[in-house]
Design a protein around this motif. Structure first.
Motif, mmCIF file in Angstrom:
data_model
loop_
_atom_site.group_PDB
_atom_site.id
_atom_site.type_symbol
_atom_site.label_atom_id
_atom_site.label_comp_id
_atom_site.label_asym_id
_atom_site.label_seq_id
_atom_site.Cartn_x
_atom_site.Cartn_y
_atom_site.Cartn_z
ATOM 1 N N VAL A 24 1.168 -1.375 0.214
ATOM 2 C CA VAL A 24 0.010 -0.080 -0.313
ATOM 3 C C VAL A 24 0.609 0.808 -0.026
ATOM 4 C CG1 VAL A 24 -1.854 1.465 1.248
ATOM 5 C CG2 VAL A 24 -1.934 -1.240 1.409
ATOM 6 N N ALA A 25 2.060 0.656 1.429
ATOM 7 C CA ALA A 25 2.502 2.173 1.234
ATOM 8 C C ALA A 25 3.834 2.652 -0.133
ATOM 9 C CB ALA A 25 3.996 1.835 2.212
ATOM 10 N N ASP A 30 4.457 5.551 -5.513
ATOM 11 C CA ASP A 30 3.799 5.895 -7.401
ATOM 12 C C ASP A 30 2.697 6.946 -7.133
ATOM 13 O OD1 ASP A 30 5.597 3.709 -6.633
ATOM 14 O OD2 ASP A 30 4.154 2.364 -7.878
ATOM 15 N N LEU A 31 1.362 6.772 -6.155
ATOM 16 C CA LEU A 31 0.528 8.409 -6.904
ATOM 17 C C LEU A 31 1.273 9.485 -6.978
ATOM 18 C CD1 LEU A 31 -2.761 8.417 -7.504
ATOM 19 C CD2 LEU A 31 -3.767 7.851 -5.346
ATOM 20 N N ALA A 32 2.012 9.248 -5.363
ATOM 21 C CA ALA A 32 2.525 11.058 -5.205
ATOM 22 C C ALA A 32 3.363 11.269 -5.631
ATOM 23 C CB ALA A 32 3.099 10.432 -3.821
ATOM 24 N N GLY A 79 -8.324 7.574 -14.205
ATOM 25 C CA GLY A 79 -7.053 6.991 -14.342
ATOM 26 C C GLY A 79 -6.070 6.364 -12.695
ATOM 27 N N TYR A 80 -6.756 5.924 -11.994
ATOM 28 C CA TYR A 80 -6.993 5.532 -10.953
ATOM 29 C C TYR A 80 -6.754 3.940 -10.614
ATOM 30 C CZ TYR A 80 -6.778 10.333 -8.837
ATOM 31 O OH TYR A 80 -6.705 11.786 -8.594
ATOM 32 N N ARG A 81 -7.347 3.258 -11.678
ATOM 33 C CA ARG A 81 -6.917 1.669 -11.241
ATOM 34 C C ARG A 81 -5.534 0.672 -11.512
ATOM 35 N NH1 ARG A 81 -11.146 -0.374 -15.783
ATOM 36 N NH2 ARG A 81 -12.078 0.748 -14.248
ATOM 37 N N ARG A 82 -4.933 1.305 -12.087
ATOM 38 C CA ARG A 82 -3.795 1.267 -12.000
ATOM 39 C C ARG A 82 -2.926 1.086 -10.189
ATOM 40 N NH1 ARG A 82 0.727 5.860 -14.293
ATOM 41 N NH2 ARG A 82 -0.497 7.669 -13.558
ATOM 42 N N PHE A 83 -3.528 2.222 -9.615
ATOM 43 C CA PHE A 83 -2.825 2.614 -8.696
ATOM 44 C C PHE A 83 -3.408 1.653 -7.430
ATOM 45 C CE2 PHE A 83 -2.395 6.415 -10.772
ATOM 46 C CZ PHE A 83 -0.848 6.400 -10.131
#
Length: 93
Positions: A24-25, A30-32, A79-83
């Motif tokens: 998760v971190a 990656d999202l950040a 665009g968030y599915r990849r996270f």
């Protein structure tokens, strides 16, 4: 994004296994790095921001809460599915 601090905060707030918290971190980092939340939500992704968002989830482990949040962001902005967290090494306690 301080991934180590986030890992510690996830443990304190939501439990889960060490492997689950690490993944998760990693996804939060990656999202950040993608800076998507800066544009879509108007805030920088920090460990505090992640914990605050995951606290809104209806329950579950850190990965379940994370995926709930990513699902909400995907529905609202795309665009968030990849996270999403799809797997982590399960550890017996």
């Amino acid at each position: 994004m301080d991934r180590e601090l986030l890992t510690d905060r996830l443990e304190a707030e939501f439990g889960g296994t060490p492997a689950e918290r690490r993944v998760v971190a990693r996804m939060a980092g990656d999202l950040a790095d993608a800076r998507a939340t800066d544009d879509d939500l108007g805030f920088e992704l920090t460990p505090d921001a992640v914990v605050n968002q995951l606290a809104d989830a209806p329950g579950g482990s850190p990965a379940e809460r994370w995926n709930w949040w990513m699902g909400a962001l995907e529905a609202a902005h795309g665009g968030y599915r990849r996270f999403r967290v799809t797997a982590w090494q399960r550890e017996d306690s």
